[in-house]
Write a protein that holds these residues in place. Structure first.
Motif, short mmCIF file in Angstrom:
data_model
loop_
_atom_site.label_atom_id
_atom_site.label_comp_id
_atom_site.label_asym_id
_atom_site.label_seq_id
_atom_site.Cartn_x
_atom_site.Cartn_y
_atom_site.Cartn_z
N LEU A 139 -6.05 1.90 9.18
CA LEU A 139 -5.71 3.31 9.39
C LEU A 139 -6.49 3.89 10.55
N GLY A 140 -7.77 3.57 10.64
CA GLY A 140 -8.61 4.10 11.70
C GLY A 140 -8.09 3.78 13.08
N LYS A 141 -7.62 2.57 13.29
CA LYS A 141 -7.08 2.19 14.60
C LYS A 141 -5.88 3.05 14.97
N ASP B 129 2.93 1.35 5.44
CA ASP B 129 3.90 0.28 5.68
C ASP B 129 3.26 -1.00 6.21
N VAL B 130 2.29 -0.88 7.10
CA VAL B 130 1.72 -2.08 7.72
C VAL B 130 0.84 -2.87 6.76
N TYR C 290 6.42 1.39 -5.58
CA TYR C 290 6.05 2.42 -4.61
C TYR C 290 6.84 2.23 -3.32
N THR C 291 7.11 3.33 -2.65
CA THR C 291 7.73 3.29 -1.33
C THR C 291 6.65 3.58 -0.30
N PRO C 292 6.30 2.60 0.53
CA PRO C 292 5.23 2.83 1.50
C PRO C 292 5.60 3.90 2.51
N VAL C 293 4.58 4.53 3.07
CA VAL C 293 4.79 5.55 4.09
C VAL C 293 4.41 4.99 5.45
#
Length: 200
Positions: free
Chosen positions: A12-14, A159-160, A172-175
């Protein structure tokens, strides 16, 4: 603006760092490995040393904080301490210490997560830490000096990372990680405070 992203080398940070740089901001990554500046969230002295080395910060973002993933029936008190020391107190201490270093009108943006609102097996410790951070953000917003702001971002599984984590997040549906990164931008450049932006 000069922005510190603690956890800037994580998944997430990247994405957050890349988006902020795309918008023309000066971004410094902080962390224990492969970062521009060293910081260990579990060590308050490390946090103080980091701020001393970065006296001109406008905003601080945390996408860091480790948690314990373990079934409650198997958990011992010491197992829970990772979440307490890193995800909960680590992020809180970024604010407690950092309020004395940030420029007037700066901001903090912390990270929580969906587990506190939509529990998964083995997610109790993470949910506890996320809930504590959320409560801290709401309360700290009315106490911070010099026009400083504070918000939190609470993302769903992104998602990644979904392929690796889908056994934990069945149903769950990823965002989109792009949408989550944009929420951090909103927190930094906007004027709201005491908010938790839920990207579910």
């Amino acid at each position: 603006m000069q922005i510190l992203v603690v956890g800037g080398n994580g998944t997430l940070g990247k994405a957050v760092v890349a988006r902020l740089r795309e918008l023309g901001h000066s971004v410094i990554s902080g962390g224990r490995h492969d970062a521009d500046v060293y910081v260990d969230l579990a060590d308050p002295e490390s946090i103080k040393n980091m701020y001393t080395d970065l006296p001109e910060l406008d905003h601080v973002i945390s996408t860091a904080g480790q948690t314990t993933a373990k079934a409650l029936v198997d958990m011992q008190p010491e197992d829970n301490m990772l979440s307490v020391q890193s995800k909960l107190l680590g992020q809180i201490n970024l604010v407690i210490v950092g309020q004395h270093y940030l420029k007037d009108g700066g901001s903090f943006t912390l990270t929580t997560g969906i587990k506190k609102d939509d529990p998964i097996p083995g997610g109790t410790s993470a949910a506890m830490a996320n809930g504590g951070v959320t409560a801290f953000v709401k309360s700290a917003a009315i106490d911070l000096p010099r026009g400083l702001r504070i918000n939190a971002i609470s993302p769903n599984v992104v998602d990644v990372s979904f392929e690796k984590l889908k056994s934990q997040f069945l149903g769950y549906t990823p965002v989109s990680i792009t949408d989550v990164a944009e929420a951090f931008v909103k927190s930094v450049v906007g004027k709201q405070t005491g908010q938790e932006y839920q990207i579910y």
